[in-house]
Design an enzyme around this catalytic site. Structure first.
Site, short mmCIF file in Angstrom:
data_model
loop_
_atom_site.label_atom_id
_atom_site.label_comp_id
_atom_site.label_asym_id
_atom_site.label_seq_id
_atom_site.Cartn_x
_atom_site.Cartn_y
_atom_site.Cartn_z
N GLY A 48 0.83 -1.20 0.00
CA GLY A 48 0.00 0.00 0.00
C GLY A 48 0.86 1.24 0.00
O GLY A 48 2.04 1.20 0.38
N GLN A 94 2.91 9.91 1.17
CA GLN A 94 4.22 9.23 1.19
C GLN A 94 5.09 9.60 -0.02
O GLN A 94 6.29 9.36 0.01
CB GLN A 94 4.05 7.71 1.25
CG GLN A 94 3.49 7.21 2.58
CD GLN A 94 3.38 5.71 2.59
OE1 GLN A 94 2.39 5.16 2.13
NE2 GLN A 94 4.40 5.03 3.09
N HIS A 105 -4.07 1.09 7.83
CA HIS A 105 -2.72 1.67 7.82
C HIS A 105 -2.65 2.85 6.84
O HIS A 105 -2.16 3.93 7.17
CB HIS A 105 -1.71 0.58 7.44
CG HIS A 105 -0.29 1.05 7.30
ND1 HIS A 105 0.71 0.62 8.13
CD2 HIS A 105 0.29 1.91 6.42
CE1 HIS A 105 1.85 1.21 7.77
NE2 HIS A 105 1.62 2.00 6.72
N HIS A 112 -2.36 7.29 7.21
CA HIS A 112 -1.42 8.21 6.54
C HIS A 112 -2.12 9.50 6.11
O HIS A 112 -1.53 10.58 6.16
CB HIS A 112 -0.82 7.56 5.28
CG HIS A 112 0.37 6.70 5.54
ND1 HIS A 112 1.54 7.18 6.06
CD2 HIS A 112 0.59 5.38 5.31
CE1 HIS A 112 2.44 6.19 6.15
NE2 HIS A 112 1.88 5.09 5.70
ZN ZN Z 1 2.76 3.26 5.61
#
Ligand code: ZN
Length: 158
Positions: A46, A51, A131, A135
């Site tokens: 993922g 990110q 998860h 983020h």
């Molecule tokens: Zn992560």
């Protein structure tokens, strides 16, 4: 498509809240293609837009290696149960830790055509959804780790 640089823990962008996507643009479509390519290249399951340094509510997830999900503006509708297991993150390289997550989650999100759909998952998919959604609100799994954050090699020896 292009591989984008994955931001690592300590980078302020990972602490920021991502913004809703209002419409699909060529630029956003390109971002999604790049996120998929970047995730596969890094052998991740993922990746969230933050990110790669873009503060948009977009995540890509593929727990099987052949069936990617693109979730735009995702929100959790329902969770149930509990699972405890090892988690890692492309933004925290070489580390792993134990995190408890729901066993089941159901989310609503927009697809690439900005049509709303629902996705449900259990086990690894449920873990990955939770998860990645964290983020989007500037949270990393390391905040949720029970016990010590371990080096990946050390964890594999156990
Ligand atoms: Zn992560």
């Amino acid at each position: 498509m292009a591989i984008r640089k994955i931001r690592e823990i300590g980078d302020e962008v990972l602490r920021k809240t991502c913004k809703e996507v209002k419409e699909m643009t060529p630029r956003t479509a390109q971002l999604i293609d790049d996120m998929l390519e970047t995730m596969y290249e890094a052998n991740g399951v993922g990746l969230a837009a933050s990110q790669v340094g873009v503060l948009k509510r977009i995540v890509v997830i593929d727990t099987t290696g052949e069936d990617p999900y693109v979730l735009i503006n995702p929100r959790i509708l329902e969770t149930s149960g509990e699972q405890s297991g090892q988690e890692g993150c492309l933004s925290v390289p070489g580390k792993t830790g134990i995190v408890t997550r729901p066993f089941y989650v159901r989310v609503a999100a927009c697809d690439r055509d900005m049509h709303v759909f629902e996705l449900e998952g259990t086990e690894l998919l449920a873990r990955a959804i939770c998860h990645e959604l964290d983020h989007l609100d500037g949270h990393l799994y390391v905040e949720r780790v029970e016990g010590e954050l371990m080096d990946v090699e050390e964890a594999q020896e156990e």
